[in-house]
Design a protein around this motif. Structure first.
Motif, PDB file in Angstrom:
ATOM      1  N   VAL A  27      25.876  44.769  65.794  1.00  0.00           N
ATOM      2  CA  VAL A  27      24.827  44.204  66.664  1.00  0.00           C
ATOM      3  C   VAL A  27      25.404  43.913  68.041  1.00  0.00           C
ATOM      4  O   VAL A  27      24.791  44.241  69.064  1.00  0.00           O
ATOM      5  CB  VAL A  27      24.225  42.921  66.050  1.00  0.00           C
ATOM      6  CG1 VAL A  27      23.305  42.223  67.052  1.00  0.00           C
ATOM      7  CG2 VAL A  27      23.476  43.234  64.777  1.00  0.00           C
ATOM      8  N   ARG A  28      26.582  43.309  68.099  1.00  0.00           N
ATOM      9  CA  ARG A  28      27.225  42.992  69.375  1.00  0.00           C
ATOM     10  C   ARG A  28      27.423  44.266  70.198  1.00  0.00           C
ATOM     11  O   ARG A  28      27.111  44.296  71.391  1.00  0.00           O
ATOM     12  CB  ARG A  28      28.562  42.304  69.135  1.00  0.00           C
ATOM     13  CG  ARG A  28      29.307  41.964  70.400  1.00  0.00           C
ATOM     14  CD  ARG A  28      30.639  41.258  70.080  1.00  0.00           C
ATOM     15  NE  ARG A  28      31.357  40.985  71.293  1.00  0.00           N
ATOM     16  CZ  ARG A  28      32.225  41.829  71.864  1.00  0.00           C
ATOM     17  NH1 ARG A  28      32.468  43.001  71.311  1.00  0.00           N
ATOM     18  NH2 ARG A  28      32.834  41.496  72.971  1.00  0.00           N
ATOM     19  N   ALA A  29      27.925  45.321  69.569  1.00  0.00           N
ATOM     20  CA  ALA A  29      28.149  46.579  70.284  1.00  0.00           C
ATOM     21  C   ALA A  29      26.849  47.135  70.848  1.00  0.00           C
ATOM     22  O   ALA A  29      26.784  47.571  72.007  1.00  0.00           O
ATOM     23  CB  ALA A  29      28.814  47.601  69.365  1.00  0.00           C
ATOM     24  N   ARG A  30      25.766  47.138  70.054  1.00  0.00           N
ATOM     25  CA  ARG A  30      24.481  47.649  70.535  1.00  0.00           C
ATOM     26  C   ARG A  30      23.949  46.778  71.673  1.00  0.00           C
ATOM     27  O   ARG A  30      23.411  47.269  72.660  1.00  0.00           O
ATOM     28  CB  ARG A  30      23.441  47.688  69.401  1.00  0.00           C
ATOM     29  CG  ARG A  30      23.805  48.501  68.175  1.00  0.00           C
ATOM     30  CD  ARG A  30      23.973  49.990  68.375  1.00  0.00           C
ATOM     31  NE  ARG A  30      25.167  50.413  69.024  1.00  0.00           N
ATOM     32  CZ  ARG A  30      26.387  50.541  68.459  1.00  0.00           C
ATOM     33  NH1 ARG A  30      26.564  50.241  67.199  1.00  0.00           N
ATOM     34  NH2 ARG A  30      27.416  50.964  69.151  1.00  0.00           N
ATOM     35  N   ALA A  31      24.048  45.445  71.525  1.00  0.00           N
ATOM     36  CA  ALA A  31      23.535  44.536  72.566  1.00  0.00           C
ATOM     37  C   ALA A  31      24.294  44.723  73.878  1.00  0.00           C
ATOM     38  O   ALA A  31      23.688  44.736  74.947  1.00  0.00           O
ATOM     39  CB  ALA A  31      23.629  43.096  72.082  1.00  0.00           C
ATOM     40  N   LEU A  32      25.605  44.866  73.795  1.00  0.00           N
ATOM     41  CA  LEU A  32      26.392  45.074  75.016  1.00  0.00           C
ATOM     42  C   LEU A  32      26.041  46.402  75.673  1.00  0.00           C
ATOM     43  O   LEU A  32      25.974  46.489  76.906  1.00  0.00           O
ATOM     44  CB  LEU A  32      27.888  44.992  74.704  1.00  0.00           C
ATOM     45  CG  LEU A  32      28.397  43.594  74.365  1.00  0.00           C
ATOM     46  CD1 LEU A  32      29.846  43.651  73.908  1.00  0.00           C
ATOM     47  CD2 LEU A  32      28.230  42.642  75.543  1.00  0.00           C
ATOM     48  N   GLU A  33      25.818  47.441  74.876  1.00  0.00           N
ATOM     49  CA  GLU A  33      25.392  48.726  75.429  1.00  0.00           C
ATOM     50  C   GLU A  33      24.076  48.594  76.187  1.00  0.00           C
ATOM     51  O   GLU A  33      23.853  49.276  77.183  1.00  0.00           O
ATOM     52  CB  GLU A  33      25.237  49.766  74.320  1.00  0.00           C
ATOM     53  CG  GLU A  33      26.537  50.219  73.717  1.00  0.00           C
ATOM     54  CD  GLU A  33      26.370  51.031  72.449  1.00  0.00           C
ATOM     55  OE1 GLU A  33      27.391  51.479  71.930  1.00  0.00           O
ATOM     56  OE2 GLU A  33      25.228  51.206  71.961  1.00  0.00           O
ATOM     57  N   LEU A  34      23.213  47.713  75.711  1.00  0.00           N
ATOM     58  CA  LEU A  34      21.910  47.493  76.346  1.00  0.00           C
ATOM     59  C   LEU A  34      21.979  46.486  77.501  1.00  0.00           C
ATOM     60  O   LEU A  34      20.988  46.279  78.194  1.00  0.00           O
ATOM     61  CB  LEU A  34      20.896  47.007  75.301  1.00  0.00           C
ATOM     62  CG  LEU A  34      20.481  48.039  74.262  1.00  0.00           C
ATOM     63  CD1 LEU A  34      19.753  47.377  73.089  1.00  0.00           C
ATOM     64  CD2 LEU A  34      19.607  49.108  74.911  1.00  0.00           C
ATOM     65  N   GLY A  35      23.126  45.833  77.666  1.00  0.00           N
ATOM     66  CA  GLY A  35      23.284  44.855  78.737  1.00  0.00           C
ATOM     67  C   GLY A  35      22.646  43.516  78.434  1.00  0.00           C
ATOM     68  O   GLY A  35      22.258  42.791  79.351  1.00  0.00           O
ATOM     69  N   LEU A  36      22.543  43.175  77.162  1.00  0.00           N
ATOM     70  CA  LEU A  36      21.916  41.924  76.749  1.00  0.00           C
ATOM     71  C   LEU A  36      22.957  40.832  76.544  1.00  0.00           C
ATOM     72  O   LEU A  36      24.103  41.106  76.196  1.00  0.00           O
ATOM     73  CB  LEU A  36      21.133  42.125  75.449  1.00  0.00           C
ATOM     74  CG  LEU A  36      20.008  43.159  75.524  1.00  0.00           C
ATOM     75  CD1 LEU A  36      19.429  43.409  74.145  1.00  0.00           C
ATOM     76  CD2 LEU A  36      18.932  42.707  76.497  1.00  0.00           C
TER      77      LEU A  36
END
Length: 101
Positions: A27-36
């Motif tokens: 989840v952290r990796a996906r959120a960082l990719e999205l800039g969240l």
């Protein structure tokens, strides 16, 4: 401001086999990719609580990833998700970065 660009807060509770399998890291990796900005936290009842702030369209994308399959090119979601409940609210200023708790 376009509704998709409005800054919002998403709180999502993810049910299933999502603890001890690398789910929060994913989840952290996906959120960082999205800039969240936000966090993913294990709860005592076995769920993971995900809090994310950023543009509505990017938070919506994260919610889709939590509840569905990762598209080609992204690592598969670890564990087994049996359900996701999301709540939208006003941002509270999560700051920067995304943290596992």
């Amino acid at each position: 401001m376009d509704g998709d660009e409005e800054i919002v807060r998403l709180t999502a509770w993810v049910r299933g086999h999502v603890q001890g399998v690398g789910f929060r890291w994913w989840v952290r990796a996906r959120a960082l990719e999205l800039g969240l900005a936000g966090s993913a936290t294990n709860l005592a009842d076995g769920r993971v609580e995900v809090v994310a702030e950023g543009p509505r369209r990017k938070c919506r994308r994260l919610l889709d990833l939590l509840d569905g399959d990762a598209p080609a090119g992204l690592p598969g979601r670890p564990g087994k998700v049996t359900g996701v409940t999301g709540r939208w609210s006003e941002p509270r200023g999560e700051g920067s970065g995304f943290h596992e708790r």
